[in-house]
Design a protein around this motif. Structure first.
Motif, PDB file in Angstrom:
ATOM      1  N   ILE A  33       4.527 -25.699  -2.494  1.00  0.00           N
ATOM      2  CA  ILE A  33       4.883 -24.354  -1.816  1.00  0.00           C
ATOM      3  C   ILE A  33       3.449 -23.737  -1.376  1.00  0.00           C
ATOM      4  O   ILE A  33       3.347 -23.495  -0.381  1.00  0.00           O
ATOM      5  CB  ILE A  33       5.322 -23.410  -3.134  1.00  0.00           C
ATOM      6  CG1 ILE A  33       6.879 -23.638  -3.275  1.00  0.00           C
ATOM      7  CG2 ILE A  33       5.291 -21.903  -2.230  1.00  0.00           C
ATOM      8  CD1 ILE A  33       7.481 -22.805  -4.363  1.00  0.00           C
ATOM      9  N   ALA A  34       2.383 -23.764  -2.253  1.00  0.00           N
ATOM     10  CA  ALA A  34       1.310 -23.432  -1.744  1.00  0.00           C
ATOM     11  C   ALA A  34       0.729 -23.961  -0.498  1.00  0.00           C
ATOM     12  O   ALA A  34      -0.032 -23.468   0.336  1.00  0.00           O
ATOM     13  CB  ALA A  34       0.002 -23.419  -2.871  1.00  0.00           C
ATOM     14  N   GLY A  35       0.785 -25.323  -0.536  1.00  0.00           N
ATOM     15  CA  GLY A  35       0.301 -26.180   0.554  1.00  0.00           C
ATOM     16  C   GLY A  35       1.081 -25.855   1.902  1.00  0.00           C
ATOM     17  O   GLY A  35       0.637 -25.975   2.991  1.00  0.00           O
ATOM     18  N   LEU A  36       2.183 -25.150   1.802  1.00  0.00           N
ATOM     19  CA  LEU A  36       3.000 -24.740   3.197  1.00  0.00           C
ATOM     20  C   LEU A  36       2.332 -23.215   3.452  1.00  0.00           C
ATOM     21  O   LEU A  36       2.958 -22.618   4.632  1.00  0.00           O
ATOM     22  CB  LEU A  36       4.335 -24.583   2.884  1.00  0.00           C
ATOM     23  CG  LEU A  36       5.007 -25.946   2.508  1.00  0.00           C
ATOM     24  CD1 LEU A  36       6.307 -26.108   2.163  1.00  0.00           C
ATOM     25  CD2 LEU A  36       5.058 -26.775   3.812  1.00  0.00           C
TER      26      LEU A  36
ATOM     27  N   VAL B  15       8.538 -16.489 -12.974  1.00  0.00           N
ATOM     28  CA  VAL B  15       8.470 -17.466 -11.560  1.00  0.00           C
ATOM     29  C   VAL B  15       7.326 -17.136 -10.631  1.00  0.00           C
ATOM     30  O   VAL B  15       6.479 -17.768 -10.059  1.00  0.00           O
ATOM     31  CB  VAL B  15       9.756 -17.647 -11.100  1.00  0.00           C
ATOM     32  CG1 VAL B  15       9.679 -18.291  -9.587  1.00  0.00           C
ATOM     33  CG2 VAL B  15      10.753 -18.117 -11.941  1.00  0.00           C
ATOM     34  N   GLU B  16       7.401 -15.860 -10.383  1.00  0.00           N
ATOM     35  CA  GLU B  16       6.179 -15.188  -9.436  1.00  0.00           C
ATOM     36  C   GLU B  16       4.934 -15.492  -9.741  1.00  0.00           C
ATOM     37  O   GLU B  16       3.950 -15.505  -8.996  1.00  0.00           O
ATOM     38  CB  GLU B  16       6.375 -13.491  -9.582  1.00  0.00           C
ATOM     39  CG  GLU B  16       7.563 -13.101  -8.474  1.00  0.00           C
ATOM     40  CD  GLU B  16       7.578 -11.565  -8.316  1.00  0.00           C
ATOM     41  OE1 GLU B  16       7.384 -10.935  -9.348  1.00  0.00           O
ATOM     42  OE2 GLU B  16       7.639 -11.126  -7.144  1.00  0.00           O
ATOM     43  N   ASP B  17       4.457 -15.816 -11.197  1.00  0.00           N
ATOM     44  CA  ASP B  17       3.237 -16.162 -11.559  1.00  0.00           C
ATOM     45  C   ASP B  17       2.706 -17.619 -10.954  1.00  0.00           C
ATOM     46  O   ASP B  17       1.710 -17.813 -11.060  1.00  0.00           O
ATOM     47  CB  ASP B  17       3.168 -16.088 -13.015  1.00  0.00           C
ATOM     48  CG  ASP B  17       3.019 -14.580 -13.494  1.00  0.00           C
ATOM     49  OD1 ASP B  17       3.401 -13.758 -12.537  1.00  0.00           O
ATOM     50  OD2 ASP B  17       3.195 -14.596 -14.659  1.00  0.00           O
ATOM     51  N   LEU B  18       3.814 -18.167 -10.594  1.00  0.00           N
ATOM     52  CA  LEU B  18       3.532 -19.586 -10.201  1.00  0.00           C
ATOM     53  C   LEU B  18       3.487 -19.835  -8.560  1.00  0.00           C
ATOM     54  O   LEU B  18       3.024 -20.725  -8.223  1.00  0.00           O
ATOM     55  CB  LEU B  18       4.754 -20.587 -10.550  1.00  0.00           C
ATOM     56  CG  LEU B  18       4.756 -20.796 -11.868  1.00  0.00           C
ATOM     57  CD1 LEU B  18       6.299 -21.455 -12.505  1.00  0.00           C
ATOM     58  CD2 LEU B  18       3.741 -21.884 -12.507  1.00  0.00           C
ATOM     59  N   LEU B  19       3.745 -18.507  -7.799  1.00  0.00           N
ATOM     60  CA  LEU B  19       3.630 -18.557  -6.532  1.00  0.00           C
ATOM     61  C   LEU B  19       2.332 -18.109  -6.035  1.00  0.00           C
ATOM     62  O   LEU B  19       1.928 -17.304  -6.788  1.00  0.00           O
ATOM     63  CB  LEU B  19       4.713 -17.659  -6.052  1.00  0.00           C
ATOM     64  CG  LEU B  19       6.171 -18.027  -6.198  1.00  0.00           C
ATOM     65  CD1 LEU B  19       7.281 -17.064  -5.827  1.00  0.00           C
ATOM     66  CD2 LEU B  19       6.442 -19.360  -5.744  1.00  0.00           C
TER      67      LEU B  19
END
Ligand code: SF4
Lengths: 92, 387
Positions: B20-23, B48-52
């Motif tokens: 996701i981060a790569g996008l 979940v937000e902490d992983l974004l």
């Protein structure tokens, strides 16, 4: 009310009214399976289903049922409440 | 994709998070709305937000049926419940919702016969067993519960049970999404579509979001990895300039939904011209009522209802929360005057309401941390900035 809980159909109780007994985490209660009565969606004894408010809404496979149950258990209270409410249910 | 084996593995979550981060386009801020309260709950519970990456904001949508019932309808429900001949049956979630003069539980304490049921079929059984009483079922929910009400009604008619009626408050998710898309307050980039509602309605009803509003949609399941993967699907579409309706939850959701359920709804109910949603105001064709041929089972026909539109409590900003305009903790009374034990607004009542989810898993994350533990997915520990 919004949680879909996985259960396994163990027997048909009243086929005319689409009532079957389902086992949800060891709790056995009657549910309505009328929404899963057609074509490839038709349920049989042994099938796993997702149950909402006493109605089987979709057919799932056993792996999915196990994974969903594990997930619901991590939710703690909301799942326990749902199970307690199911226990109080007396659908005929 | 299946998560059965990977479910407890934080590695998979981190891998998806990395993708996701790569996008993320540098400098761009993304707002992705998760429509369903079940998603909101999972997102807070499992952090979940902490992983974004910080560029992606999850915005909580209106998909909590308890939250969107307006005060006036709750008053009507209590007015029915207080009639001496009535046994008023309801899902447990609704009994604590505050109305103008207290909740259904308060009405029960004053002597009203209010009973909590698991299923509308339990309400029907109570009607069978109490032929000298009138049994009313408070029918609420999105398309997940509407078919159950429809089938219960058909059974009541088939059995000729006349002392049973429905106070119908079923709402439909699509017009609410459209209202949010048309609202000037909010710019959204994409949607995580509701999983269980979609088992009934299928994927087609979401197509207008992609077609008319150029936004991607990923219908997703409820486990943290499902939500993460839904975000990934939305981001992948954004990165490649696509706007489509994708199905992350193929293990449960079929493209065409459940035709049998849709038929049962169509047979028994029709759209109301307009219906009030808490915080969102009146939305045309956004709720269902019983068809005329079922008038005998319609509590709105049977009983004189106040039917008054009541403004939401002044202090409550549920409306803004439901539209995703503010975060729960930005409400002035969050966690002080308004708590799950003494809720002011509906969003604090249901465990799927954004305020309750945030209160339970954000503010008190440390206390609940242990229960929230899911291997590899750290429980959320985030203090509200304003508290
Ligand atoms: S914290 Fe309470 S009063 Fe504030 S928006 Fe949420 S439910 Fe309403």
């Amino acid at each position: 009310m919004c949680l879909g809980i996985p259960g396994q159909v163990v027997e048909f109780v009243d086929p005319e009214h689409h009532i079957a007994k389902a086992d949800v985490s060891g709790v056995r209660r009657n549910v309505n399976v009328g929404l899963l009565s057609e074509g490839s969606e038709a349920v049989d004894v042994g099938d796993w289903v997702l149950i909402h408010v006493g109605f089987a809404m979709s057919k799932i496979d056993e792996q999915e049922a196990t994974a969903t149950r594990q997930f619901l258990e991590t939710l703690g209270e909301p799942y326990e409440e749902e199970l307690a409410e199911l226990k109080g249910s007396q659908i005929e | 994709m299946r998560f059965v084996d990977e479910f407890r593995s934080g590695d998979v979550a981190r891998q998806i998070a990395e993708r996701i981060a790569g996008l993320v386009e540098p400098g761009r801020h993304y707002k992705v709305m998760e429509v369903c309260g079940g998603h909101t709950h999972a997102i807070y519970k499992h952090g979940v937000e902490d992983l974004l990456p910080p560029e992606i904001e999850l915005v909580h949508g209106p998909g909590c049926p308890v939250c969107v019932i307006p005060m006036g309808r709750q008053d009507d429900a209590i007015a029915i419940a207080e009639r001496p001949e009535v046994i008023f049956t309801t899902f447990g979630d609704m009994v604590r919702v505050p109305a103008s003069h207290g909740s259904l539980l308060d009405a029960k304490a004053r002597g009203a016969d209010v009973r909590m049921v698991y299923s509308p079929l339990d309400a029907l059984k109570i009607a069978r067993e109490n032929p000298d009483r009138q049994v009313v079922f408070f029918a609420i929910g999105f398309e997940t519960t509407t078919p159950s009400t429809a089938l219960t009604l058909l059974r009541a008619r088939a059995e000729g049970i006349r002392n049973f009626s429905l106070f119908a408050n079923h709402v439909t998710i699509i017009p609410a999404i459209r209202a949010i898309l048309d609202s000037p307050d909010l710019r959204l980039d994409g949607f995580i579509g509701p999983g269980h509602v979609s088992t009934v309605i299928g994927l087609r009803p979401y197509r207008f979001i992609a077609r008319d509003y150029d936004k991607p949609v990923a219908v997703s399941g409820f486990e943290p990895l499902d939500v993460l993967q839904g975000v990934y699907m939305v981001m992948r579409q954004l990165a490649s300039g696509r706007n489509e309706v994708e199905n992350q939850y193929t293990r449960v959701v079929r493209e065409e939904g459940n035709p049998r359920a849709l038929r049962a709804i169509a047979e028994t109910m029709e759209l109301r011209t307009s219906f009030e949603w808490r915080g969102l105001g009146f939305i045309s064709q956004s709720a269902l009522k019983l068809r005329d041929e079922f008038a005998d089972w319609d509590a709105e026909v049977r009983y004189e209802l106040p039917g008054v539109r009541v403004a939401d409590p002044k202090a409550c900003q549920c409306g803004e929360v439901l539209k995703g305009v503010i975060k729960p903790w930005e409400c002035k009374v969050f966690g002080t005057a308004c708590t799950p034990d003494r809720p002011i607004g509906t969003c604090m009542v249901s465990s799927e309401g954004a305020c309750a989810a945030y209160y339970n898993y954000g503010r008190f994350a440390r206390r609940r941390g242990r229960e929230a533990e899911i291997a590899g997915l750290e429980p959320v520990v985030r203090e509200p900035a304003s508290a």
